[in-house]
Design an enzyme around this catalytic site. Structure first.
Site, short mmCIF file in Angstrom:
data_model
loop_
_atom_site.label_atom_id
_atom_site.label_comp_id
_atom_site.label_asym_id
_atom_site.label_seq_id
_atom_site.Cartn_x
_atom_site.Cartn_y
_atom_site.Cartn_z
N SER A 109 0.83 -1.20 0.00
CA SER A 109 0.00 0.00 0.00
C SER A 109 0.87 1.26 0.00
CB SER A 109 -0.97 -0.05 1.18
OG SER A 109 -2.03 0.86 1.02
N ASP A 167 -9.88 -4.73 -4.63
CA ASP A 167 -9.29 -3.87 -3.59
C ASP A 167 -10.11 -2.59 -3.48
OD1 ASP A 167 -7.68 -2.23 -1.97
OD2 ASP A 167 -5.83 -3.15 -2.72
N HIS A 194 -7.60 -5.86 -0.29
CA HIS A 194 -6.43 -5.12 0.17
C HIS A 194 -5.62 -5.96 1.15
CE1 HIS A 194 -4.30 -1.34 0.28
NE2 HIS A 194 -4.31 -1.32 1.61
#
Length: 228
Positions: A109, A167, A194
């Site tokens: 991320s 996601d 995610h």
């Protein structure tokens, strides 16, 4: 002939996470890579205001690599005055120097977005970042105009981009857009959201990508900058 050593990857956590939290969430990945690669996670330098649900014991505050606003971050925001990135680049450089040598990076991320910036600097010859490749999970390109210089030229460093089709935090198109900033990126899609996937198909892709950099395969034999 001596047995090949495992690759070493410096691991960069996501926003509102920490090194400890990343270690907790990568148990399956570390097991899948056992004997092939090891992950060394570090904390981002910036602490976030923590609620009780984030850090009930007060000893592991959530952290971030940079902010798009005062104490906040949104991946899609074109922040006019992003803050904290230089400190984070220095933290990565220090970890590479103090805990290395490392072969590559693994980012998740916001940590993957930072790793992509490190790749850009490395590709330009920045000696602070002696890495040969990166695995970028749920990554994105910063929308801040001040960060645009990282993406102006194709980034010539090998990368594996892991993209979750569902996601809801970092939408798949954002990760694919970043992949296009690299020269010959490898893109691995999965049907999940995610997180770092470790199903058999993803494990196979990780191992095939990392195999390219194992000592004895040529590319990873180069001494890193500053090594003798």
């Amino acid at each position: 002939m001596a047995e090949a050593r495992p690759l070493r990857l410096l691991a960069l956590h996501g926003y509102r996470q920490s090194a400890r939290r990343l270690r907790q969430r990568t148990g399956a990945l570390r097991k899948a890579l056992r004997g092939r690669a090891e992950l060394v996670a570090i904390d981002a330098p910036h602490r976030l205001p923590a609620g009780a649900e984030d850090d009930p014991d007060g000893d592991d505050p959530p952290r971030g690599w940079w902010f798009s606003g005062p104490g906040t971050f949104e991946a899609g925001e074109a922040a006019a005055a992003p803050a904290g990135l230089e400190e984070s680049l220095s933290a990565v450089a220090a970890a590479l120097a103090e805990h290395g040598p490392f072969d590559g990076l693994l980012g998740f991320s916001q940590g993957a977005a930072l790793a992509a910036m490190v790749c850009a600097l490395r590709a330009r010859g920045d000696p602070r970042f002696p890495v040969a490749f990166a695995v970028l999970v749920a990554a994105f390109a910063s929308r801040a105009p001040a960060h645009g210089h990282f993406y102006r030229e194709p980034i010539a460093l090998p990368t594996l981009h892991v993209v979750g089709d569902t996601d809801a935090v970092i939408a798949a198109p954002l990760s694919r857009e970043l992949a296009q900033c690299f020269v010959e990126p490898v893109v691995l899609t999965h049907p999940g959201g995610h997180f770092i996937p470790v199903a058999p198909a993803q494990k196979k892709a990780y191992l095939e990508f990392l195999e390219r950099f194992c000592p004895g395969q040529g590319q990873a034999e180069r001494p890193a900058v500053g090594e003798v």
